[in-house]
Design a protein around this motif. Structure first.
Motif, PDB file in Angstrom:
ATOM      1  N   THR A  37       0.783  -1.230   0.000  1.00  0.00           N
ATOM      2  CA  THR A  37       0.000   0.000   0.000  1.00  0.00           C
ATOM      3  C   THR A  37       0.817   1.283   0.000  1.00  0.00           C
ATOM      4  O   THR A  37       0.259   2.360  -0.205  1.00  0.00           O
ATOM      5  CB  THR A  37      -0.908   0.039   1.242  1.00  0.00           C
ATOM      6  OG1 THR A  37      -0.087  -0.035   2.426  1.00  0.00           O
ATOM      7  CG2 THR A  37      -1.877  -1.140   1.227  1.00  0.00           C
ATOM      8  N   CYS A  72      -0.845   1.636  -8.756  1.00  0.00           N
ATOM      9  CA  CYS A  72      -1.572   0.415  -8.412  1.00  0.00           C
ATOM     10  C   CYS A  72      -0.881  -0.421  -7.338  1.00  0.00           C
ATOM     11  O   CYS A  72       0.344  -0.477  -7.267  1.00  0.00           O
ATOM     12  CB  CYS A  72      -1.761  -0.439  -9.660  1.00  0.00           C
ATOM     13  SG  CYS A  72      -2.869   0.303 -10.871  1.00  0.00           S
ATOM     14  N   GLN A 102      -5.964  -1.623  -4.295  1.00  0.00           N
ATOM     15  CA  GLN A 102      -5.869  -0.167  -4.440  1.00  0.00           C
ATOM     16  C   GLN A 102      -7.211   0.468  -4.810  1.00  0.00           C
ATOM     17  O   GLN A 102      -7.577   1.526  -4.276  1.00  0.00           O
ATOM     18  CB  GLN A 102      -4.811   0.176  -5.498  1.00  0.00           C
ATOM     19  CG  GLN A 102      -4.586   1.662  -5.728  1.00  0.00           C
ATOM     20  CD  GLN A 102      -5.415   2.217  -6.868  1.00  0.00           C
ATOM     21  OE1 GLN A 102      -5.877   1.461  -7.720  1.00  0.00           O
ATOM     22  NE2 GLN A 102      -5.603   3.518  -6.891  1.00  0.00           N
TER      23      GLN A 102
END
Length: 261
Positions: free
Chosen positions: A30, A183, A187
Motif C-alpha cells: 500500500t 496500483c 488499491q
C-alpha cells in the motif's frame, strides 16, 4: 550512553534481494516502496483484492536489499503469498532466522539496521540485528502502554485478517498508504473509501476510567447499542474497533466507563 532496548518476540525478518525487488513490492503493497532508504523505513500493508487487511510490515533498506519487519506467527503465510506473486521476477525471499527486532525510545548506537518507527515518532526506534544489545532493560509493559496510548495497532492482534478494510486500521494516520504511487493489490477499493465514502468503523485508542478492560469486551452505549470491541489492552488503555457514529456518546465495557483517548 546506550539505549534501553526490548526484544519484540512476536516479530520476524524477511530479506528480499534481487534486481526487481523494489518494483516487485511496489506493485503489491500500500505504500511507495521507492521511497525506502537506509534512514527512512516505510509502513505498509498487503491486502486482499477487496482492500482488506492480510499482512502489515515495516520495510527498510539494507544495502541493495529490503528487510521486512513482520509478524513472526504469520511469517509462513506471508512467504507463501509473496512466492505466489513473485512468478519469474528477479527476487529472492529469505527467512532471516538469525535476525531479531528490537525497540528503544532512544536511537540505538549498536550495530545493525536502525530506523525510526514510521507509524508514529512516539514509538521511538527499531533495530534489526543478530546481536543482543548491551542494555535490554526496556520493559514490555512500558512499551505496550506507549503503543496503546498512541493508538497504534499491532498487526493481527488488533486487525482482523480479511475483515478490516485497510483504512479502518487507521493506516492513513499511521503513514501506511500512498494515494499517489499507482496500483497495488486492493488499491481500487482503498482509493474509493478515501475519496467516495465515509468511514463508519475504525481502530481507535480508548481509555477506561475506574476499572479494567479485557480483550473481546463489547463497548456499549447507554441504551445498550454495540459501539465496538476491545482488541489489545493493558487494562487501562486499549485499541478498539469502533463505530464512529458513537464518537460523542458515553461508553462502557461491562459497566466500566470508557472514553476515546
Amino acid at each position: 550512553m546506550t539505549a534501553a532496548m526490548l526484544k519484540l518476540e512476536n516479530r520476524a525478518v524477511l530479506r528480499l534481494s534481487g534486481s526487481e525487488t523494489k518494483t516487485f513490492l511496489q506493485g503489491l503493497v500500500t505504500n511507495d516502496v521507492m521511497k525506502v532508504t537506509a534512514d527512512a523505513a516505510l509502513y505498509a500493508g498487503l491486502l486482499t483484492p477487496q482492500g482488506k487487511f492480510l499482512f502489515d510490515m515495516m520495510i527498510v533498506a539494507d544495502g541493495d536489499d529490503l528487510l521486512l519487519d513482520i509478524e513472526a506467527e504469520r511469517k509462513p503465510d506471508l512467504m507463501r503469498r509473496l512466492m505466489m506473486y513473485k512468478l519469474r521476477a528477479d527476487v529472492t525471499i529469505a527467512d532471516e532466522t538469525d535476525l531479531s527486532v528490537w525497540v528503544s525510545f532512544a536511537k540505538p548506537s549498536c550495530g545493525g539496521v536502525a530506523y525510526q518507527d514510521p507509524r508514529h515518532e512516539g514509538l521511538g526506534w527499531r533495530l534489526i540485528t543478530s546481536k543482543t544489545p548491551d542494555d535490554t532493560t526496556l520493559s514490555a509493559a512500558k512499551y505496550e502502554a506507549k503503543r496503546l496510548t498512541l493508538g497504534v495497532p499491532d498487526g493481527g492482534r488488533d486487525m482482523e485478517v480479511e475483515k478490516y478494510f485497510w483504512l479502518e486500521t487507521d493506516a492513513e494516520r499511521l503513514n501506511g498508504v500512498s494515494f499517489t504511487k499507482g496500483c497495488f493489490v486492493g488499491q481500487e477499493l482503498t482509493a474509493r473509501m478515501k475519496h467516495r465514502t465515509t468511514l463508519k468503523k475504525k481502530l481507535v485508542a480508548v481509555k477506561a476510567e475506574g476499572g479494567s478492560l479485557t480483550p473481546g469486551q463489547t463497548l456499549l452505549t447507554p441504551d445498550g447499542k454495540n459501539a465496538g470491541e476491545i482488541r489489545t489492552t493493558d487494562g487501562t488503555h486499549a485499541i478498539a474497533y469502533f463505530r464512529l457514529e458513537f464518537g460523542d456518546t458515553s461508553l462502557n465495557a461491562d459497566g466500566v466507563p470508557v472514553h476515546l483517548a
